[in-house]
Motif scaffolding. Sequence first.
Motif, PDB file in Angstrom:
ATOM      1  N   ALA A 194     -19.952 -78.283 -71.455  1.00 19.42           N
ATOM      2  CA  ALA A 194     -18.969 -78.127 -70.371  1.00 19.42           C
ATOM      3  C   ALA A 194     -17.578 -78.517 -70.863  1.00 19.42           C
ATOM      4  CB  ALA A 194     -19.377 -78.967 -69.166  1.00 19.42           C
ATOM      5  N   LEU A 195     -17.511 -79.609 -71.637  1.00 17.03           N
ATOM      6  CA  LEU A 195     -16.230 -80.072 -72.181  1.00 17.03           C
ATOM      7  C   LEU A 195     -15.615 -79.018 -73.100  1.00 17.03           C
ATOM      8  CD1 LEU A 195     -14.215 -82.461 -72.537  1.00 17.03           C
ATOM      9  CD2 LEU A 195     -15.619 -83.215 -74.474  1.00 17.03           C
ATOM     10  N   LEU A 196     -16.461 -78.456 -73.983  1.00 16.30           N
ATOM     11  CA  LEU A 196     -15.978 -77.448 -74.935  1.00 16.30           C
ATOM     12  C   LEU A 196     -15.447 -76.221 -74.201  1.00 16.30           C
ATOM     13  CD1 LEU A 196     -15.572 -76.519 -77.816  1.00 16.30           C
ATOM     14  CD2 LEU A 196     -18.013 -76.066 -78.017  1.00 16.30           C
ATOM     15  N   VAL A 197     -16.193 -75.750 -73.195  1.00 19.84           N
ATOM     16  CA  VAL A 197     -15.743 -74.573 -72.434  1.00 19.84           C
ATOM     17  C   VAL A 197     -14.438 -74.887 -71.693  1.00 19.84           C
ATOM     18  CG1 VAL A 197     -16.281 -73.085 -70.466  1.00 19.84           C
ATOM     19  CG2 VAL A 197     -17.998 -73.471 -72.238  1.00 19.84           C
ATOM     20  N   ASP A 198     -14.355 -76.092 -71.090  1.00 18.10           N
ATOM     21  CA  ASP A 198     -13.126 -76.501 -70.388  1.00 18.10           C
ATOM     22  C   ASP A 198     -11.931 -76.483 -71.328  1.00 18.10           C
ATOM     23  OD1 ASP A 198     -14.288 -76.831 -67.993  1.00 18.10           O
ATOM     24  OD2 ASP A 198     -14.236 -79.039 -67.969  1.00 18.10           O
ATOM     25  N   GLN A 199     -12.102 -77.113 -72.495  1.00 17.51           N
ATOM     26  CA  GLN A 199     -11.002 -77.193 -73.461  1.00 17.51           C
ATOM     27  C   GLN A 199     -10.575 -75.808 -73.921  1.00 17.51           C
ATOM     28  OE1 GLN A 199     -12.002 -79.733 -76.756  1.00 17.51           O
ATOM     29  NE2 GLN A 199     -11.906 -81.621 -75.559  1.00 17.51           N
ATOM     30  N   LEU A 200     -11.579 -74.980 -74.248  1.00 22.63           N
ATOM     31  CA  LEU A 200     -11.264 -73.625 -74.726  1.00 22.63           C
ATOM     32  C   LEU A 200     -10.527 -72.847 -73.641  1.00 22.63           C
ATOM     33  CD1 LEU A 200     -14.627 -72.771 -76.551  1.00 22.63           C
ATOM     34  CD2 LEU A 200     -12.398 -73.061 -77.661  1.00 22.63           C
ATOM     35  N   LYS A 201     -11.031 -72.968 -72.404  1.00 27.64           N
ATOM     36  CA  LYS A 201     -10.410 -72.214 -71.312  1.00 27.64           C
ATOM     37  C   LYS A 201      -8.974 -72.664 -71.091  1.00 27.64           C
ATOM     38  CE  LYS A 201     -14.239 -70.329 -68.710  1.00 27.64           C
ATOM     39  NZ  LYS A 201     -15.240 -70.504 -67.635  1.00 27.64           N
ATOM     40  N   SER A 202      -8.723 -73.983 -71.126  1.00 24.64           N
ATOM     41  CA  SER A 202      -7.366 -74.425 -70.832  1.00 24.64           C
ATOM     42  C   SER A 202      -6.429 -74.085 -71.982  1.00 24.64           C
ATOM     43  CB  SER A 202      -7.330 -75.908 -70.472  1.00 24.64           C
ATOM     44  OG  SER A 202      -7.589 -76.686 -71.605  1.00 24.64           O
ATOM     45  N   LYS A 203      -6.918 -74.139 -73.220  1.00 28.03           N
ATOM     46  CA  LYS A 203      -6.035 -73.838 -74.361  1.00 28.03           C
ATOM     47  C   LYS A 203      -5.832 -72.347 -74.586  1.00 28.03           C
ATOM     48  CE  LYS A 203      -5.599 -77.666 -77.367  1.00 28.03           C
ATOM     49  NZ  LYS A 203      -5.377 -77.982 -78.784  1.00 28.03           N
ATOM     50  N   LEU A 204      -6.751 -71.547 -74.088  1.00 25.46           N
ATOM     51  CA  LEU A 204      -6.684 -70.108 -74.389  1.00 25.46           C
ATOM     52  C   LEU A 204      -6.335 -69.255 -73.170  1.00 25.46           C
ATOM     53  CD1 LEU A 204      -9.801 -69.896 -76.773  1.00 25.46           C
ATOM     54  CD2 LEU A 204      -7.408 -69.697 -77.458  1.00 25.46           C
ATOM     55  N   VAL A 212      -8.028 -62.944 -75.884  1.00 21.34           N
ATOM     56  CA  VAL A 212      -9.307 -63.450 -75.373  1.00 21.34           C
ATOM     57  C   VAL A 212      -9.657 -62.767 -74.048  1.00 21.34           C
ATOM     58  CG1 VAL A 212     -10.521 -65.494 -74.507  1.00 21.34           C
ATOM     59  CG2 VAL A 212      -9.049 -65.668 -76.526  1.00 21.34           C
ATOM     60  N   ASN A 213     -10.806 -62.123 -74.042  1.00 25.34           N
ATOM     61  CA  ASN A 213     -11.305 -61.427 -72.856  1.00 25.34           C
ATOM     62  C   ASN A 213     -12.075 -62.350 -71.929  1.00 25.34           C
ATOM     63  OD1 ASN A 213     -10.823 -58.835 -72.178  1.00 25.34           O
ATOM     64  ND2 ASN A 213     -12.438 -57.951 -73.475  1.00 25.34           N
ATOM     65  N   ASP A 214     -12.887 -63.222 -72.537  1.00 25.56           N
ATOM     66  CA  ASP A 214     -13.825 -64.008 -71.735  1.00 25.56           C
ATOM     67  C   ASP A 214     -14.322 -65.195 -72.558  1.00 25.56           C
ATOM     68  OD1 ASP A 214     -15.419 -64.675 -69.571  1.00 25.56           O
ATOM     69  OD2 ASP A 214     -17.068 -63.365 -70.172  1.00 25.56           O
ATOM     70  N   ILE A 215     -14.559 -66.322 -71.875  1.00 25.76           N
ATOM     71  CA  ILE A 215     -15.189 -67.483 -72.507  1.00 25.76           C
ATOM     72  C   ILE A 215     -16.401 -67.808 -71.654  1.00 25.76           C
ATOM     73  CG2 ILE A 215     -14.916 -69.920 -73.109  1.00 25.76           C
ATOM     74  CD1 ILE A 215     -11.854 -69.315 -73.339  1.00 25.76           C
ATOM     75  N   ARG A 216     -17.601 -67.799 -72.246  1.00 28.38           N
ATOM     76  CA  ARG A 216     -18.796 -67.947 -71.410  1.00 28.38           C
ATOM     77  C   ARG A 216     -19.900 -68.645 -72.182  1.00 28.38           C
ATOM     78  NH1 ARG A 216     -18.387 -62.026 -72.394  1.00 28.38           N
ATOM     79  NH2 ARG A 216     -19.658 -61.671 -74.231  1.00 28.38           N
ATOM     80  N   GLY A 217     -20.934 -69.056 -71.439  1.00 32.56           N
ATOM     81  CA  GLY A 217     -22.074 -69.678 -72.087  1.00 32.56           C
ATOM     82  C   GLY A 217     -22.705 -70.699 -71.177  1.00 32.56           C
ATOM     83  N   MET A 241     -24.374 -73.240 -76.016  1.00 38.11           N
ATOM     84  CA  MET A 241     -24.517 -71.843 -76.449  1.00 38.11           C
ATOM     85  C   MET A 241     -23.319 -71.101 -75.855  1.00 38.11           C
ATOM     86  SD  MET A 241     -27.860 -69.504 -75.838  1.00 38.11           S
ATOM     87  CE  MET A 241     -27.967 -67.832 -76.487  1.00 38.11           C
ATOM     88  N   ILE A 242     -22.260 -70.961 -76.675  1.00 42.18           N
ATOM     89  CA  ILE A 242     -20.969 -70.545 -76.122  1.00 42.18           C
ATOM     90  C   ILE A 242     -20.412 -69.353 -76.884  1.00 42.18           C
ATOM     91  CG2 ILE A 242     -18.570 -71.312 -75.756  1.00 42.18           C
ATOM     92  CD1 ILE A 242     -19.821 -74.192 -75.497  1.00 42.18           C
ATOM     93  N   GLY A 243     -19.850 -68.410 -76.145  1.00 46.14           N
ATOM     94  CA  GLY A 243     -19.228 -67.243 -76.760  1.00 46.14           C
ATOM     95  C   GLY A 243     -17.796 -67.072 -76.299  1.00 46.14           C
ATOM     96  N   ILE A 244     -16.926 -66.667 -77.229  1.00 42.49           N
ATOM     97  CA  ILE A 244     -15.538 -66.306 -76.882  1.00 42.49           C
ATOM     98  C   ILE A 244     -15.398 -64.828 -77.220  1.00 42.49           C
ATOM     99  CG2 ILE A 244     -13.085 -66.776 -77.267  1.00 42.49           C
ATOM    100  CD1 ILE A 244     -13.937 -69.459 -78.536  1.00 42.49           C
ATOM    101  N   GLU A 245     -15.274 -63.999 -76.178  1.00 42.61           N
ATOM    102  CA  GLU A 245     -15.160 -62.560 -76.420  1.00 42.61           C
ATOM    103  C   GLU A 245     -13.705 -62.182 -76.606  1.00 42.61           C
ATOM    104  OE1 GLU A 245     -17.366 -59.803 -73.777  1.00 42.61           O
ATOM    105  OE2 GLU A 245     -15.529 -58.614 -73.820  1.00 42.61           O
ATOM    106  N   LEU A 246     -13.410 -61.558 -77.737  1.00 48.15           N
ATOM    107  CA  LEU A 246     -12.046 -61.093 -77.992  1.00 48.15           C
ATOM    108  C   LEU A 246     -11.929 -59.617 -77.610  1.00 48.15           C
ATOM    109  CD1 LEU A 246     -10.997 -62.800 -81.362  1.00 48.15           C
ATOM    110  CD2 LEU A 246     -11.113 -63.730 -79.050  1.00 48.15           C
ATOM    111  N   SER A 289      -9.598 -76.249 -83.999  1.00 49.12           N
ATOM    112  CA  SER A 289      -9.795 -75.351 -85.133  1.00 49.12           C
ATOM    113  C   SER A 289      -9.906 -73.892 -84.688  1.00 49.12           C
ATOM    114  CB  SER A 289     -11.093 -75.731 -85.831  1.00 49.12           C
ATOM    115  OG  SER A 289     -10.860 -76.190 -87.093  1.00 49.12           O
ATOM    116  N   ILE A 290     -10.690 -73.664 -83.657  1.00 49.56           N
ATOM    117  CA  ILE A 290     -10.906 -72.288 -83.195  1.00 49.56           C
ATOM    118  C   ILE A 290      -9.612 -71.700 -82.644  1.00 49.56           C
ATOM    119  CG2 ILE A 290     -12.045 -70.916 -81.387  1.00 49.56           C
ATOM    120  CD1 ILE A 290     -14.589 -72.367 -82.022  1.00 49.56           C
ATOM    121  N   CYS A 291      -8.847 -72.505 -81.916  1.00 52.11           N
ATOM    122  CA  CYS A 291      -7.581 -72.004 -81.375  1.00 52.11           C
ATOM    123  C   CYS A 291      -6.626 -71.632 -82.506  1.00 52.11           C
ATOM    124  CB  CYS A 291      -6.954 -73.031 -80.440  1.00 52.11           C
ATOM    125  SG  CYS A 291      -7.926 -73.227 -78.935  1.00 52.11           S
ATOM    126  N   GLU A 292      -6.591 -72.441 -83.565  1.00 45.59           N
ATOM    127  CA  GLU A 292      -5.770 -72.102 -84.741  1.00 45.59           C
ATOM    128  C   GLU A 292      -6.239 -70.795 -85.367  1.00 45.59           C
ATOM    129  OE1 GLU A 292      -5.719 -75.293 -87.626  1.00 45.59           O
ATOM    130  OE2 GLU A 292      -5.299 -76.775 -86.063  1.00 45.59           O
TER     131      GLU A 292
END
Length: 387
Positions: free
Chosen positions: A300-310, A316-321, A325-330, A375-378
Amino acid sequence: MPTYARKDITFTKGNGIWLWDKDNNQYLDALSGIAVCGLGHAHPQVAEAISKQANTLLHTSNIYRIQAQEQLGDLLCEISQMDRVFFCNSGAEANEAAIKLARLHGHARGIDNPSIIVFENSFHGRTMATLTATGNRKAHAGFEPLLSGFIRAPFNDIATVTDICKTNNNVCAILVEPIQGEGGINVPNADYLTTLRNICDQHNLLLMLDEIQTGNGRTGRWFACQHQNVQPDVMTTAKGLGNGMPIGACLARGAAAELFSPGTHGSTFGGNPLACATALQVLHTIQEQHLITNADNMGALLVDQLKSKLTNETLVNDIRGQGLMIGIELTENCAEIVDLALSKKLLINVTAGNVIRILPPLIINADQVTQVTDSICECIAEFKNQQ
Ligand SMILES: *Cc1c(COP(=O)(O)O)cnc(C)c1O
């Protein structure tokens, strides 16, 4: 044989979430050997269990009773609410057992040519039957003739399944991943499995869940179907069960658990003392260290961080999981991101062409989650600059 397009990196040791290559570069492993090493690398309790068992007894065959297999079977049934287990050595083999159960179930109902409903973009393995079940034409190419007895439907689409069941009297089972892994971390509607369960009850079909990737704590429950309180008739698991020791399991409940009889299925290695003693320790450690709750929280933390930073990232089309088990769809294919991440000493992968897949060990902590996010955002920013 050249079955893999390997990266030119050789890892020589690991510890927890970290890996080191032969030049002693240190990497954060956010892939876990494809959802296998949930406890991370060189886990002391796992190493101890392997060493102890290796010094006692490796293999005797299924001609005799095997204590560790019986203990692991009991524990697996307890955490999954299933009745019986068949042990094998991989995910594909576990699905082979499930497919054989489905056909036995069909024949027991008087169906001469039983068919299993499977889904587009699914992945079930590389043996001939599991390859046929897999919903990816590229995986099929060159291996025809495929098996008969499989009907394909779109994933997360109830109407098509209902239609098939109404018009086809040969259907005996539905085989489905609760969340499609290789297909791009595709999370279905919250009531999808419940509805499939009802359809199976209505038409006397086996609901067979492929929890090979989603099982053993990965999604923040022991098994992903527990998010929806759905009880399958057959469930397969493998990847995270042995933390790297090859083992697979096909679990069944009720009448489905009584379909095999002596001589109808088997495996020389399946469920041997070494594999079972290891998996038993893996499950105990997940339990004792509350790693399922950790997977839930850290995911949940990882998805929250990714969503707020991206949020403002147009790529980025979608962040889900679910859980870890998490996917970032470009918006476009992004295989190059894997190499960008490697240069930042982060292990991730890309599946379905344009989905960054993150499958960190269940032991990941909040600081490491932040490292992964940064790292992923970079990587995504650099990827964008290169376009
Ligand atoms: C990995 C996987 C398989 C195949 O497992 P193998 O151990 O590679 O045979 C089957 N189904 C799913 C959902 C998987 O993720």
